[in-house]
Design a protein around this motif. Structure first.
Motif, PDB file in Angstrom:
ATOM      1  N   UNK A 143       0.813  -1.251   0.072  1.00  0.00           N
ATOM      2  CA  UNK A 143      -0.049   0.071   0.034  1.00  0.00           C
ATOM      3  C   UNK A 143       0.777   1.463   0.080  1.00  0.00           C
ATOM      4  N   UNK A 144       2.141   1.065   0.162  1.00  0.00           N
ATOM      5  CA  UNK A 144       3.093   2.186   0.128  1.00  0.00           C
ATOM      6  C   UNK A 144       3.537   2.495  -1.313  1.00  0.00           C
ATOM      7  N   UNK A 145       3.050   1.706  -2.335  1.00  0.00           N
ATOM      8  CA  UNK A 145       3.164   1.569  -3.715  1.00  0.00           C
ATOM      9  C   UNK A 145       4.655   1.021  -3.821  1.00  0.00           C
ATOM     10  N   UNK A 146       5.169   0.207  -2.999  1.00  0.00           N
ATOM     11  CA  UNK A 146       6.537  -0.778  -3.047  1.00  0.00           C
ATOM     12  C   UNK A 146       6.317  -1.561  -4.030  1.00  0.00           C
ATOM     13  N   UNK A 147       7.295  -1.941  -4.786  1.00  0.00           N
ATOM     14  CA  UNK A 147       7.222  -3.076  -5.748  1.00  0.00           C
ATOM     15  C   UNK A 147       8.398  -4.009  -5.562  1.00  0.00           C
ATOM     16  N   UNK A 148       9.202  -3.819  -4.177  1.00  0.00           N
ATOM     17  CA  UNK A 148      10.172  -4.604  -3.963  1.00  0.00           C
ATOM     18  C   UNK A 148      10.506  -4.750  -2.559  1.00  0.00           C
ATOM     19  N   UNK A 149      10.848  -5.925  -1.993  1.00  0.00           N
ATOM     20  CA  UNK A 149      11.133  -6.316  -0.393  1.00  0.00           C
ATOM     21  C   UNK A 149      12.446  -7.042  -0.436  1.00  0.00           C
ATOM     22  N   UNK A 150      13.361  -6.426   0.011  1.00  0.00           N
ATOM     23  CA  UNK A 150      14.631  -7.215   0.224  1.00  0.00           C
ATOM     24  C   UNK A 150      14.557  -7.881   1.682  1.00  0.00           C
ATOM     25  N   UNK A 151      15.263  -9.094   1.853  1.00  0.00           N
ATOM     26  CA  UNK A 151      14.970 -10.063   2.929  1.00  0.00           C
ATOM     27  C   UNK A 151      16.238 -10.294   3.302  1.00  0.00           C
ATOM     28  N   UNK A 203       4.571   0.999  13.303  1.00  0.00           N
ATOM     29  CA  UNK A 203       3.352  -0.218  13.356  1.00  0.00           C
ATOM     30  C   UNK A 203       3.708  -0.794  12.211  1.00  0.00           C
ATOM     31  N   UNK A 204       3.454  -2.335  12.207  1.00  0.00           N
ATOM     32  CA  UNK A 204       3.379  -3.154  10.996  1.00  0.00           C
ATOM     33  C   UNK A 204       2.138  -3.219  10.139  1.00  0.00           C
ATOM     34  N   UNK A 205       1.270  -2.075  10.607  1.00  0.00           N
ATOM     35  CA  UNK A 205       0.061  -1.783   9.994  1.00  0.00           C
ATOM     36  C   UNK A 205       0.642  -0.720   8.602  1.00  0.00           C
ATOM     37  N   UNK A 206       1.661  -0.125   8.867  1.00  0.00           N
ATOM     38  CA  UNK A 206       2.346   0.663   7.676  1.00  0.00           C
ATOM     39  C   UNK A 206       2.311   2.140   8.189  1.00  0.00           C
ATOM     40  N   UNK A 207       2.195   2.293   9.704  1.00  0.00           N
ATOM     41  CA  UNK A 207       2.103   3.800  10.057  1.00  0.00           C
ATOM     42  C   UNK A 207       3.552   4.179  10.117  1.00  0.00           C
ATOM     43  N   UNK A 208       3.770   5.433   9.262  1.00  0.00           N
ATOM     44  CA  UNK A 208       5.306   5.593   9.257  1.00  0.00           C
ATOM     45  C   UNK A 208       5.979   6.362  10.270  1.00  0.00           C
TER      46      UNK A 208
END
Length: 505
Positions: free
Chosen positions: A224-232, A485-490
């Motif tokens: 929902x942040x419009x991210x298209x990539x997650x680095x793990x 918060x992991x709900x995306x609160x920045x």
């Protein structure tokens, strides 16, 4: 990026046996010829005009070896330029591989694999005769990847202007096209998103596998942040299942958890980047993160004992899905251990015995070779030195990749040396003109976003990629953290990245 302090784990010793599937030794009847002392499989892993990558697997059919010398002759005038897994030498057509200190012991029925990059002209025929310590071995054919036959390029028919190709939906299969990342349709793509830290440290510290939730809801918040990539980020010992890690957090339990996270990232239409973060090897020199031999902190370079095995295993796990990207090593800093001119970059690429580092090092070429030897063609990110902040000699020393699918990885924080536009223009721009450039970590310790705003604009102007550190609920000064918060609160810092990504879409 280094992490907020956490409890230290009580770590025990571990040994991982470097062995591949052995060929069975068959008994012989009285009077029958004795079985050969060894079996050798020679393979061409990849080839290109004037060069190729070779792999040689030696299987010991006799008593345990405590040191070995493998010999063979090239029939076509091939010449080895560099090698790994052994001390290589060549005289005329005769090539010799002498064991390294860490793979000299080979048990009965066990195997060891070594490799090399070589040049050739005219013919690239495979050797047919091999020896172990002077005694003849039997040879079995291995797979080959012959050099493609050039084909004529047809003259294109003039046409009017056409629209650029549209991107594929969801996470793409990424390829390198010049200095761009492209998908299956040929559309240009950028990696824009976040890091999801935790799997590199929780397991080795005995607390779990991930730091916070990695379920669908938490990944939906990233999307929902419009991210298209997650680095793990990952831990070498936890993935390989070494016995200093608690059983519930190592081996198949860890691998299955990571594979599940990768699948959920893909299900939300984002690209997963799996990355080797913490590794084995004792280092107590300049800028040491810890004195522990185990994978409990950032080391200056990956180790030759386990890192190639890690990437062989990871590549085998994901090679059938080219949507998964491989990031070879988090933040190399051989320059702190080997400051002499030229030494850091040679150590970075070639590994081996590096001055100032007390363990055998796996260079970036070793890791690329480990990935490609599995047949994986996934995009590979190769970081620079100085905690991935220095790319000044990346082009000069970049590893050879027979698939041509390498991109440069770079990290930047407001406290790094190369944190201003003058440095970016002098050291990054030449790299970005030749290969795709991905800023795998961007951040600042101000709890604001003025610095990353500047970074993102510079990268946007050049259509480059960047990922914010990190999607964890830490103190933004010590993290820095993007969320509360992991709900995306920045956080205030995260607000800058979130709003910027949303504005791009």
């Amino acid at each position: 990026m280094r992490h907020p302090p956490r409890l230290s784990a009580l770590l025990g010793g571990a040994v991982l046996t470097l062995a591949s599937t052995a060929l069975a030794v068959v008994g012989t009847a009285p009077g029958a010829a004795a079985a050969p002392l060894c079996t050798v499989q020679y393979s061409v892993v990849g080839s290109w005009a004037g060069g190729f990558q070779g792999s040689v697997t030696l299987t010991n059919n006799s008593a345990t070896l405590h040191g070995w010398t493998l010999g063979f002759s090239f029939p076509g005038g091939q010449e080895i330029g560099q090698g790994w897994g052994a001390k290589w030498s060549q005289s005329g057509a005769s090539a010799t591989a002498l064991n390294e200190s860490w793979n000299g012991t080979v048990g009965t029925g066990a195997s060891v694999t070594v490799g090399f990059i070589a040049s050739w002209s005219g013919s690239n025929s495979a050797p047919t005769t091999f020896t172990l310590d002077g005694a003849a071995c039997s040879a079995v054919p291995g797979p080959t990847n012959p050099t493609p036959t050039p084909t004529a390029t047809p003259t294109p028919t003039p046409t009017g202007p056409t629209d650029p190709p549209g991107p594929v939906s969801g996470a793409p299969e990424l390829s390198v096209t010049g200095n761009r990342l492209t998908d299956q349709n040929g559309a240009t793509r950028r990696l824009l998103g976040v890091n999801r830290s935790g799997a590199e440290f929780m397991c080795v510290q005995g607390h779990g596998i991930f730091d916070g939730p990695v379920d669908d809801a938490s990944l939906r918040a990233i999307a929902e942040w419009e991210a298209n990539t997650v680095r793990i980020p990952l831990n070498e010992e936890c993935w390989l299942g070494l016995d200093n890690i608690k059983p519930e957090y190592r081996g198949s339990n860890y691998v299955d958890a990571v594979r599940g996270l990768v699948s959920r990232v893909l299900a939300h239409g984002m690209t997963p980047v799996v990355e080797l973060h913490w590794t084995y090897g004792q280092y107590t020199g300049n800028s040491s993160g810890c004195s522990d031999v185990h994978a409990s902190c950032q080391k200056p370079m990956p180790d030759a004992q386990y890192a190639p095995a890690f990437w062989t295993s990871v590549a085998n796990a994901f090679k059938t899905d080219r949507r998964v990207v491989f990031d070879l090593f988090n933040e190399p800093y051989p320059d702190r251990a080997t400051p002499a001119t030229g030494q850091p970059w040679s150590c970075w690429r070639d590994g081996g015995t590096c001055p100032g580092i007390g363990y055998e090092v796996a260079g970036m070429q070793d890791l690329v070779d480990s990935v490609r030897a599995t047949g994986a063609r996934n995009l590979v990110l190769v970081p620079g030195i100085a905690y991935s902040n220095d790319l000044s000699e990346w082009l000069t020393h970049s590893p050879v990749d027979p698939t041509g699918n390498l991109a440069a990885a770079w990290h930047v924080y407001n406290f790094n040396t190369c944190s201003n536009e003058a440095c970016w223009q002098s050291s990054l721009a030449p790299v970005a003109a030749r290969v795709p450039l991905v800023a795998g970590e961007i951040g600042e310790n101000t709890c604001g976003h003025a610095f990353i705003d500047h970074v993102m604009k510079w990268f946007d102007d050049r259509s480059l990629s960047y990922l914010g550190w990190t999607w964890n609920t830490w103190n933004c000064n010590s993290g820095p953290a993007l969320i509360t918060s992991y709900d995306g609160t920045p956080t205030a810092f995260g607000t800058g990245l979130r709003d910027h990504l949303r504005a791009l879409n």
